[in-house]
Design an enzyme around this catalytic site. Structure first.
Site, short mmCIF file in Angstrom:
data_model
loop_
_atom_site.label_atom_id
_atom_site.label_comp_id
_atom_site.label_asym_id
_atom_site.label_seq_id
_atom_site.Cartn_x
_atom_site.Cartn_y
_atom_site.Cartn_z
N CYS A 1 52.92 -19.11 -12.01
CA CYS A 1 53.35 -19.37 -13.37
C CYS A 1 54.40 -20.49 -13.43
CB CYS A 1 53.84 -18.06 -14.00
SG CYS A 1 53.81 -18.03 -15.79
N HIS A 2 55.64 -20.17 -13.84
CA HIS A 2 56.71 -21.17 -13.95
C HIS A 2 57.45 -21.40 -12.63
CE1 HIS A 2 56.11 -20.33 -18.24
NE2 HIS A 2 56.72 -21.47 -18.48
N ALA A 3 57.15 -20.61 -11.60
CA ALA A 3 57.87 -20.71 -10.32
C ALA A 3 57.86 -22.11 -9.70
CB ALA A 3 57.33 -19.68 -9.32
N PRO A 4 56.81 -22.92 -9.87
CA PRO A 4 56.86 -24.26 -9.28
C PRO A 4 58.01 -25.14 -9.76
CG PRO A 4 54.59 -23.66 -9.62
CD PRO A 4 55.43 -22.60 -10.30
N TRP A 5 58.70 -24.77 -10.83
CA TRP A 5 59.90 -25.53 -11.22
C TRP A 5 60.90 -25.57 -10.06
CZ3 TRP A 5 60.81 -23.49 -16.82
CH2 TRP A 5 60.38 -24.45 -17.75
#
Length: 177
Positions: free
Chosen positions: A106-110
């Protein structure tokens, strides 16, 4: 295998923590909750507070070498808090530097963008991160799960909670290698 699950003190998407945790545990691995502060983390169900979970180890007081792999659950706020913590970013970068596998949903690649580990990598994420990923040198794809071996250590990524089954299967396969 000991698997680090890195989460900020608040903002992690609960299902993106609990489902991979259960999958890792059911496969015989030892999941370990690592955070930037001791105590408990506050999980969320999208924007609503959900359960709390006890922190096992604190970034800066643990080492990459004590783990075989890393899982980064999402949530909108979670990776944003992590990317502002130098020790958390260094911890994540350490997995790539040592060639250990990493899974992010989800947003973890930030947090991966902040760790500057996406050059030459192909990955997926929540769609709003695609420009950030491209700007960080990665190639963004819209796929349920993407396994990339375009650097030291494999990277497993998925887009959203609906992809959790495929995400868990993929990272367990990669972690078993």
């Amino acid at each position: 295998m000991r698997i680090a699950f890195l989460a900020a003190p608040e903002g992690v998407e609960q299902v993106e923590l609990t489902e991979p945790w259960k999958a890792a545990s059911d496969a015989g691995h030892k999941p370990v909750l690592v955070s930037t502060k001791p105590g408990k983390i506050q999980a969320f169900d999208h924007l609503d507070k959900a359960d709390t979970f006890p922190v096992d180890e604190v970034v800066g007081e643990t080492s990459v070498e004590s783990f075989g792999a890393l899982v980064l659950p999402g949530g909108v706020a979670n990776p944003d808090f992590l990317r502002m913590d130098d020790k958390a970013v260094a911890f994540v970068k350490g997995f790539f530097d040592s060639g250990r596998p990493v899974a992010a949903i989800c947003h973890a690649p930030w947090t991966l963008v902040e760790a500057d580990v996406l050059h030459g990598r192909t990955l997926t994420s929540w769609p709003s991160l695609r420009t950030d990923i491209r700007n960080a040198g990665g190639t963004w794809v819209d796929e349920q799960v993407k396994v990339c071996d375009g650097g030291p250590g494999k990277l497993v990524t998925s887009r959203k909670p609906d992809d959790l089954k495929a995400f868990c299967e993929a990272f367990l396969d990669v972690f078993a290698e």
